[in-house]
Design an enzyme around this catalytic site. Structure first.
Site, PDB file in Angstrom:
ATOM      1  CD  GLU A 135      -1.640   7.954   1.123  1.00 56.98           C
ATOM      2  OE1 GLU A 135      -2.474   8.646   0.486  1.00 56.98           O
ATOM      3  OE2 GLU A 135      -1.971   7.125   1.971  1.00 56.98           O
TER       4      GLU A 135
ATOM      5  NE  ARG B  65      -3.486   0.335   2.611  1.00 58.71           N
ATOM      6  CZ  ARG B  65      -4.659   0.676   2.085  1.00 58.71           C
ATOM      7  NH1 ARG B  65      -5.289  -0.175   1.313  1.00 58.71           N
ATOM      8  NH2 ARG B  65      -5.196   1.843   2.321  1.00 58.71           N
TER       9      ARG B  65
ATOM     10  CG  HIS C 116      -3.982  -1.083  -2.579  1.00 58.08           C
ATOM     11  ND1 HIS C 116      -2.812  -1.807  -2.530  1.00 58.08           N
ATOM     12  CD2 HIS C 116      -4.808  -1.645  -1.671  1.00 58.08           C
ATOM     13  CE1 HIS C 116      -2.914  -2.758  -1.629  1.00 58.08           C
ATOM     14  NE2 HIS C 116      -4.120  -2.677  -1.102  1.00 58.08           N
TER      15      HIS C 116
END
Length: 408
Positions: A215, A213, A233
């Site tokens: 940003e 994960r 994602h």
């Protein structure tokens, strides 16, 4: 050790089966979404457990306000919306492609020569992060005939080997791998892990798969590169996954409430916390708790405000508690699944089982007075040097263990 879970809050949208599993096990569930920060800070104090997806921000303030909190469950994979350091400090467990060819065809092209790939069979896959997902990837890639090697600072080599993964330090791994797949949380120690210093150590043909994960990038240079395939994602973006993540986190809460091992779920913040739920870990947890009770009793005798630190020594099978400022220490071990005290005040006392009511006497000058006071209720006496330990007869078989400290 079973966790007392009587009331759980679900603060994000999850599949209804999550609530059903909890309620079928006698756990009260409140389902409410769209909390403001202030509303969550007020509400959380009433709950033993919290289940979220990605919308709820479980900050340190929220965790500290949740004085009853024992579990936080993330229905999904990432935990970037949960302050795991704050959770650890509070003792709260946190449980966690052919794109270019497609675009070419859409543009009316037939660029077969530009879309040359490589076989997976016989290649070496380096897995960075050997949590549940990393291990699942290894199992699947082994089916394609890949050799799997990996690194994780929290996973021992013997455990990795159970999944067919050869454990390697990163400096050993970089030069030999054909593919690198990353399964780590984003934190200071992992940000920029693969960088301009690492690339020269790798094969020129190495391929990197980053499915951890992160940003959305603001710098588009890498995203727009011809040799990069990107997607948002999508770790749980299937209809089946939405149901599974809800069911898994609910079942983990139920297992914790029943004192069962937390199977199939990942404790993202502290492996040692979930180890307490394994059969092998329970006696050690009990030992730590009982040594802690003795230490708290000592604290009242030697002065308020002392600090207690604990260190475990797996190679020597012992737990030590040191009380700073007084140089007082306790040491214990587990034998046959039962906790024993082996040393106190730096003096070995043999093996004294930590059960029932135990009086600890330091100094010969106090011995006669103590024995006279306890006449008729002493079951056993353990005497080593300047220390005497008296096991007192318990009027009730089910009486909780107690420790009485008399300092000479």
């Amino acid at each position: 050790m079973a966790l007392k879970l009587t009331k759980v809050l679900i603060s994000d949208s999850v599949d209804a089966s999550c609530r059903q599993i909890l309620e079928q096990s006698g756990i009260q569930v409140d389902y409410k979404t769209n909390f403001t920060k202030e509303e969550l800070l007020t509400a959380i104090k009433d709950y033993d457990g919290l289940i979220v997806r990605s919308a709820t921000k479980v900050t340190g303030d929220v965790i500290r306000a949740g004085t009853k909190l024992k579990l936080i469950g993330r229905a999904g994979t990432g935990v970037d919306n949960i302050d795991t350091d704050a959770a650890t400090a509070q003792g709260v467990i946190v449980l966690k492609n052919t794109a270019q060819g497609h675009a070419s065809m859409k543009a009316g092209k037939w660029d077969r020569n530009k879309l040359m790939g490589v076989e997976l069979h016989g290649k070496v896959l380096g897995i960075i992060g050997l949590g549940r997902i990393g291990r699942e990837v290894a199992t699947r890639m082994q089916a394609f005939g890949m050799k799997t090697v990996g690194y994780d600072p929290l996973i021992p080599a013997t455990f990795a080997a159970k999944f067919g993964i050869e454990f390697m330090e990163l400096e050993q791994l970089w030069p030999i791998v054909d593919f690198i797949t990353v399964h780590t949380p984003l934190m200071p120690s992992t940000q920029g892990l693969i960088n301009k210093v690492v690339f020269p150590k790798c094969k020129p043909s190495v391929r990197i798969v980053n499915v951890a994960r992160e940003e959305p990038p603001t710098d588009r240079r890498l995203v727009n590169h011809d040799k990069v395939v990107v997607t948002p994602h999508l770790g749980a973006s299937t209809a089946e996954a939405q149901v599974k993540v809800a069911q898994e986190v609910a079942q983990a809460f139920v297992d914790a409430a029943k004192g069962k091992p937390l199977m199939g779920i990942v404790s993202v913040n502290a492996t040692y916390l979930t180890n307490a739920f394994t059969p092998a870990g329970k006696p050690w947890l009990e030992l730590g708790q009982r040594l802690g009770r003795i230490a708290l009793n000592l604290e009242q005798k030697i002065g308020v405000g002392v600090t207690i630190t604990m260190a475990t020594h797996e190679d020597e099978d012992k737990v030590e508690l040191t009380i700073k400022g007084d140089h007082t220490s306790l040491r214990g071990t587990v034998l046959g699944g039962r906790p024993f005290l082996t040393a106190i005040f730096g003096e070995d006392v043999g093996f004294v089982e930590l059960r029932g009511t135990l009086a600890i006497v330091r100094g010969h000058s106090e011995m006669a007075a103590v024995l006279s006071q306890l006449n008729g209720v002493v079951e056993d006496v353990y005497r080593r040097g300047n220390i005497a330990l008296l096991r007192l007869k318990s009027p009730d078989q089910g009486t909780t263990e107690q420790y009485k400290i008399v300092l000479g």
